[in-house]
Design a protein around this motif. Structure first.
Motif, PDB file in Angstrom:
ATOM      1  N   CYS A  59      53.564 -28.585 -20.856  1.00 47.81           N
ATOM      2  CA  CYS A  59      52.682 -28.384 -21.997  1.00 47.81           C
ATOM      3  C   CYS A  59      53.044 -27.041 -22.632  1.00 47.81           C
ATOM      4  N   CYS A  60      52.924 -26.953 -23.935  1.00 50.93           N
ATOM      5  CA  CYS A  60      53.303 -25.729 -24.641  1.00 50.93           C
ATOM      6  C   CYS A  60      52.178 -25.308 -25.574  1.00 50.93           C
ATOM      7  N   ARG A  61      51.847 -24.020 -25.512  1.00 55.29           N
ATOM      8  CA  ARG A  61      50.851 -23.441 -26.419  1.00 55.29           C
ATOM      9  C   ARG A  61      51.461 -22.232 -27.120  1.00 55.29           C
ATOM     10  N   ASN A  62      52.778 -22.251 -27.296  1.00 53.25           N
ATOM     11  CA  ASN A  62      53.417 -21.047 -27.838  1.00 53.25           C
ATOM     12  C   ASN A  62      53.262 -20.884 -29.344  1.00 53.25           C
ATOM     13  N   CYS A  63      52.705 -21.887 -30.024  1.00 53.97           N
ATOM     14  CA  CYS A  63      52.327 -21.648 -31.421  1.00 53.97           C
ATOM     15  C   CYS A  63      51.045 -22.413 -31.723  1.00 53.97           C
ATOM     16  N   LEU A  64      50.475 -22.144 -32.844  1.00 53.54           N
ATOM     17  CA  LEU A  64      49.144 -22.689 -33.147  1.00 53.54           C
ATOM     18  C   LEU A  64      49.192 -24.131 -33.655  1.00 53.54           C
ATOM     19  N   GLN A  65      50.387 -24.705 -33.750  1.00 50.69           N
ATOM     20  CA  GLN A  65      50.460 -26.145 -34.042  1.00 50.69           C
ATOM     21  C   GLN A  65      50.104 -26.948 -32.799  1.00 50.69           C
ATOM     22  N   GLY A  66      50.309 -26.287 -31.638  1.00 49.62           N
ATOM     23  CA  GLY A  66      50.063 -26.951 -30.356  1.00 49.62           C
ATOM     24  C   GLY A  66      48.585 -26.948 -30.043  1.00 49.62           C
ATOM     25  N   PRO A  67      48.179 -27.318 -28.854  1.00 50.52           N
ATOM     26  CA  PRO A  67      49.079 -27.587 -27.723  1.00 50.52           C
ATOM     27  C   PRO A  67      49.876 -28.889 -27.887  1.00 50.52           C
ATOM     28  N   CYS A  68      51.128 -28.840 -27.426  1.00 50.92           N
ATOM     29  CA  CYS A  68      51.971 -30.032 -27.381  1.00 50.92           C
ATOM     30  C   CYS A  68      52.240 -30.356 -25.919  1.00 50.92           C
ATOM     31  N   ARG A  69      52.369 -31.639 -25.636  1.00 44.21           N
ATOM     32  CA  ARG A  69      52.773 -31.989 -24.282  1.00 44.21           C
ATOM     33  C   ARG A  69      53.726 -33.160 -24.326  1.00 44.21           C
ATOM     34  N   GLU A  78      59.196 -34.881 -27.400  1.00 41.80           N
ATOM     35  CA  GLU A  78      59.348 -33.543 -27.998  1.00 41.80           C
ATOM     36  C   GLU A  78      58.016 -33.064 -28.558  1.00 41.80           C
ATOM     37  N   GLY A  79      57.856 -31.741 -28.557  1.00 47.09           N
ATOM     38  CA  GLY A  79      56.699 -31.150 -29.217  1.00 47.09           C
ATOM     39  C   GLY A  79      56.893 -31.198 -30.727  1.00 47.09           C
ATOM     40  N   ILE A  80      55.897 -30.714 -31.456  1.00 49.19           N
ATOM     41  CA  ILE A  80      55.900 -30.818 -32.922  1.00 49.19           C
ATOM     42  C   ILE A  80      57.135 -30.154 -33.532  1.00 49.19           C
ATOM     43  N   CYS A  81      57.591 -29.036 -32.916  1.00 51.67           N
ATOM     44  CA  CYS A  81      58.770 -28.333 -33.455  1.00 51.67           C
ATOM     45  C   CYS A  81      60.078 -28.933 -32.964  1.00 51.67           C
ATOM     46  N   GLY A  82      60.014 -29.890 -32.049  1.00 50.66           N
ATOM     47  CA  GLY A  82      61.243 -30.488 -31.520  1.00 50.66           C
ATOM     48  C   GLY A  82      61.620 -29.978 -30.144  1.00 50.66           C
ATOM     49  N   ALA A  83      60.819 -29.082 -29.577  1.00 52.06           N
ATOM     50  CA  ALA A  83      61.122 -28.580 -28.223  1.00 52.06           C
ATOM     51  C   ALA A  83      60.950 -29.717 -27.215  1.00 52.06           C
ATOM     52  N   ASP A  84      61.961 -29.908 -26.368  1.00 53.48           N
ATOM     53  CA  ASP A  84      61.857 -30.988 -25.368  1.00 53.48           C
ATOM     54  C   ASP A  84      61.382 -30.419 -24.023  1.00 53.48           C
ATOM     55  N   LEU A  87      63.296 -27.430 -22.529  1.00 52.13           N
ATOM     56  CA  LEU A  87      63.050 -26.168 -23.230  1.00 52.13           C
ATOM     57  C   LEU A  87      61.652 -25.630 -22.914  1.00 52.13           C
ATOM     58  N   ILE A  88      60.679 -26.523 -22.923  1.00 50.92           N
ATOM     59  CA  ILE A  88      59.297 -26.069 -22.678  1.00 50.92           C
ATOM     60  C   ILE A  88      59.160 -25.529 -21.256  1.00 50.92           C
ATOM     61  N   VAL A  89      59.740 -26.236 -20.292  1.00 52.64           N
ATOM     62  CA  VAL A  89      59.644 -25.770 -18.894  1.00 52.64           C
ATOM     63  C   VAL A  89      60.351 -24.423 -18.733  1.00 52.64           C
ATOM     64  N   ALA A  90      61.547 -24.294 -19.311  1.00 49.55           N
ATOM     65  CA  ALA A  90      62.301 -23.036 -19.163  1.00 49.55           C
ATOM     66  C   ALA A  90      61.569 -21.882 -19.837  1.00 49.55           C
ATOM     67  N   ARG A  91      60.999 -22.151 -21.009  1.00 45.86           N
ATOM     68  CA  ARG A  91      60.256 -21.104 -21.710  1.00 45.86           C
ATOM     69  C   ARG A  91      59.032 -20.675 -20.909  1.00 45.86           C
ATOM     70  N   ASN A  92      58.313 -21.669 -20.390  1.00 45.22           N
ATOM     71  CA  ASN A  92      57.125 -21.334 -19.588  1.00 45.22           C
ATOM     72  C   ASN A  92      57.508 -20.540 -18.345  1.00 45.22           C
ATOM     73  N   SER A 209      59.101 -17.014 -27.920  1.00 36.51           N
ATOM     74  CA  SER A 209      58.125 -17.357 -28.960  1.00 36.51           C
ATOM     75  C   SER A 209      58.669 -18.506 -29.812  1.00 36.51           C
ATOM     76  N   MET A 210      57.801 -19.111 -30.586  1.00 33.09           N
ATOM     77  CA  MET A 210      58.166 -20.315 -31.355  1.00 33.09           C
ATOM     78  C   MET A 210      59.381 -20.041 -32.257  1.00 33.09           C
ATOM     79  N   GLY A 211      60.341 -20.932 -32.168  1.00 38.33           N
ATOM     80  CA  GLY A 211      61.460 -20.872 -33.097  1.00 38.33           C
ATOM     81  C   GLY A 211      62.497 -19.819 -32.785  1.00 38.33           C
TER      82      GLY A 211
HETATM   83 FE1  SF4 Z   1      54.391 -24.916 -31.044  1.00 36.37          FE
HETATM   84 FE2  SF4 Z   1      56.678 -26.201 -30.496  1.00 36.37          FE
HETATM   85 FE3  SF4 Z   1      55.162 -25.281 -28.496  1.00 36.37          FE
HETATM   86 FE4  SF4 Z   1      54.310 -27.346 -29.944  1.00 36.37          FE
HETATM   87  S1  SF4 Z   1      56.147 -27.284 -28.625  1.00 36.37           S
HETATM   88  S2  SF4 Z   1      53.095 -25.545 -29.326  1.00 36.37           S
HETATM   89  S3  SF4 Z   1      55.110 -26.814 -31.953  1.00 36.37           S
HETATM   90  S4  SF4 Z   1      56.200 -24.037 -30.021  1.00 36.37           S
END
Ligand code: SF4
Ligand code: MSK
Length: 646
Positions: A59-69, A78-84, A87-92, A209-211
């Motif tokens: 799950c990702c909350r790194n931007c305000l479009q989320g949370p994405c899971r 993929e999350g809204i920005c395309g993170a799979d 990527l989400i696991v590595a970032r977290n 951070s996002m992007g």
């Molecule tokens: Fe934002 Fe992308 Fe994370 Fe969704 S996956 S919360 S769009 S950074």
């Protein structure tokens, strides 16, 4: 929250063997149940079932479009920005590692400021570790010629601060001064040498951070870099500075478990991590004992929880009340007048539990406050004043202790601590003064010591308190593996007698017992060394790094070639993740007994448990079954022995 006057059991009688193997903890859970006091185990039940997305790290909350899971079994992938998922696991994971590294670097930073103030004569701390100054100065290339202790301490403190202020592209001095040239070269080739801890922490937050970074592999390399930030700007710097300020630990005998609390003395519990605070509480508790006696108590008794406990055990022989999961239970004895906390690992719940008794909670740092606690802002300069205030608060609270609510478990065990590298070398020097490491190496070569394993890390409410640690250590000792321990695993092992000479007779394999007895007797202990050597707090994991470095250097090999491993059987804190990453970077197989939130990414799981071995020589072993974990470690040790031809 509580009804401590409840005399009768209102709940069906419960057994607590799922929660803990510690009889003292079980007794306090029973009391908590009787008195309707909620503990961390109750809150864990209320959290069930825990979120599956969070568990897998997807799950990702790194931007305000989320949370994405991410759905591990289908869409969305993929999350809204395309993170799979990768990527989400590595970032977290990188953000978790940053959290741990930041905690330790900030801890070291406080210690540096305290040393600086002591050296400048503006703070009431005596520099007790003059014998540590020479080795630290030497590795940093600081000449000691004609300089006083204070001058050298100041120069060392400034060298540490220079790493925090380094704006060049050179790596951190503390790292290059400590790690072997071969390790520095390996990390240099990987591009993971940290330059300045604060800069690396900032950059990693930016990178996640996002992007920004879309490469899971690049993010994982940054995890290694942040692991090195923890290892050298947190652990190594923290220990070196604390040893200079408070002294190198030497062997001390004490006791562990809730039974160390006193029925007739004022009980003060120190909890957290910073010895600047806990050392002063110990000092003033000793100085103000007369006031406690005048108030009707038999004296003042100090006990420790978590790593504050380890710090004052290592240098002052203060007993351990319990590890992380026992912090609320210490208060539930009804016998604690004061709990002093500083930073890290104290639950926000402690003030709620304390409100059910006469217990006062004191917070001491600007970043570690609790709404219902008394805040005594400690600084190096005012430490004497604040410590006296805290101790007097405890003495005043003693009069309000309600005997009807007091129930102190009788369980406690003898425990030895203070096994710094210096102590270990000193004990071995009793066998061979010319060449102290030789007896240990000879016994490793002969197979009397099959290998060594460092146990570190926390308790985690997801697993039965202390169980994995104890079961693993029993298996390894029976197979003649020497154990060193830090953090809350050291508390766990202390509670069951593994830190005592008797523990050697009970648990060590025959060959290991022979070695422990020979060294213990030569060192004048009149019996074997404990089979588990308590090397200190979480920051003291640097001592394990020093030991590994010394053994590898002696043999002319790299740490990754040694028959050794590490284990965090019950890890909980972000710091355990960053420490573990440093240990893997050193080239050591590192077991974790709680599954970290990475399984949502097959790529990240594969890198951490396999591919990284090709880069650093170390990797993670994830195994929740203690016996399988011990076997995995034994197989690894045997493979390393074979590769060394021993
Ligand atoms: Fe934002 Fe992308 Fe994370 Fe969704 S996956 S919360 S769009 S950074
Ligand atoms: S205190 S980090 S629960 S070991 Fe160092 Fe214990 Fe883990 Fe905190």
């Amino acid at each position: 929250m509580c009804d401590t006057n409840q005399g009768s059991h209102t709940h069906a009688h419960q057994h607590y063997c799922q929660q803990t193997i510690d009889p003292a903890a079980a007794e306090m859970l029973e009391k908590a149940n009787r008195e309707h006091i909620e503990t961390t185990w109750d809150r864990f039940e209320q959290q069930k079932p825990q979120c599956g997305f969070g568990d897998l790290g997807i799950c990702c909350r790194n931007c305000l479009q989320g949370p994405c899971r991410i759905n591990p079994f289908g869409e969305p992938r993929e999350g809204i920005c395309g993170a799979d998922a990768d990527l989400i696991v590595a970032r977290n994971l990188l953000r978790t590692t940053v959290g741990g590294a930041a905690s330790h670097a900030d801890h070291a930073y406080s210690a540096i400021h305290c040393l600086k103030a002591a050296a400048e004569g503006t703070a009431p701390y005596e520099i007790r570790g003059a014998d540590k100054i020479g080795p630290v100065a030497a590795k940093l290339g600081i000449s000691t010629e004609g300089k006083s202790t204070d001058e050298l301490a100041l120069e060392i403190a400034n060298a540490a601060l220079a790493d925090f202020g380094n704006q060049t592209d050179e790596p951190m001095k503390w790292l290059t001064a400590t790690a072997s040239p071969a390790l520095v070269e390996t990390w240099g080739k990987l591009g993971v040498l940290p330059k300045n801890p604060d800069r690396e922490i900032r950059t990693a937050m930016h990178q996640t951070s996002m992007g920004v970074d879309g490469s899971p592999i690049n993010l994982l390399l940054s995890c290694v870099k942040l692991g090195l930030v923890d290892g050298y700007a947190g652990l190594q710097m923290g220990t070196d500075i604390q040893d200079i300020l408070f002294g190198i630990p030497y062997p001390v005998k004490t006791e562990a478990n809730l039974g160390v609390l006193s029925n007739d003395k004022v009980n003060i519990v120190v909890h957290g991590h910073m010895p600047e605070v806990s050392e002063k509480i110990v000092e003033w508790a000793r100085k103000l004992e007369g006031e406690a006696i005048a108030a009707g108590a038999a004296g003042i008794n100090i006990a420790g929880i978590c790593c504050s406990g380890n710090e004052v055990l290592m240098r002052q022989g203060i007993p351990l009340a319990g590890n992380y999961l026992s912090q609320e239970l210490a208060i539930i004895t009804g016998a604690v007048e004061l709990m002093v906390v500083d930073v890290q690992c104290f639950m926000p719940s402690i003030t709620k539990v304390a409100a059910c008794y006469h217990t006062k909670v004191v917070t001491t740092t600007p970043i570690g406050q609790l709404p219902d606690a008394e805040y005594l802002p400690f600084t190096p300069q005012n430490a004497d004043e604040k410590a006296q205030e805290a101790v007097r608060m405890a003495i005043a609270a003693f009069a309000k202790r309600d005997a009807a609510k007091v129930q102190i478990p009788t369980h406690k065990s003898e425990a030895w601590g203070g096994f710094s590298l210096e102590t270990i070398v000193q004990a071995l020097a009793a066998v061979n003064a010319e060449d102290p490491l030789k007896p240990l190496i000879d016994n490793i070569v002969a197979g009397n010591v099959l290998g060594a394993v460092g146990f570190a890390g926390c308790n985690n409410v997801k697993v039965t308190q202390d169980q994995t640690t104890i079961e693993m250590v029993k298996d390894l000792l029976a197979n003649n593996v020497l154990i060193v321990a830090t953090g809350c695993t050291a508390h766990a092992l202390a509670k069951y007698g593994f830190l005592s000479p008797e523990g050697a007779k009970k648990y060590a394999g025959e060959k290991l017992l022979g070695v422990l007895t020979a060294v213990g007797e030569a060192a004048g202990l009149g019996g074997p060394l404990p089979p588990v050597l308590h090397m200190g707090s979480c920051v003291d994991n640097s001592r394990i790094g020093d030991l590994l470095g010394a053994l590898a250097g002696y043999l002319g090999v790299q740490i990754k070639d040694l028959p050794v491993a590490a284990s965090a059987p019950e890890l909980q804190h972000e710091k355990a993740v960053s420490i573990g990453t440093w240990v893997v970077a050193l080239g050591v197989l590192t077991h974790v007994g709680v599954v970290p939130p990475v399984l949502g990414s097959p790529l990240v799981s594969q890198v951490l448990t396999s591919d990284i071995e090709g880069l650093t020589g170390g990797k993670f072993l994830v195994e929740t079954d203690p016996h399988a974990a011990a076997q995995g470690i034994l197989d690894h040790i045997n493979a390393k022995r074979k590769a060394l031809g021993i």
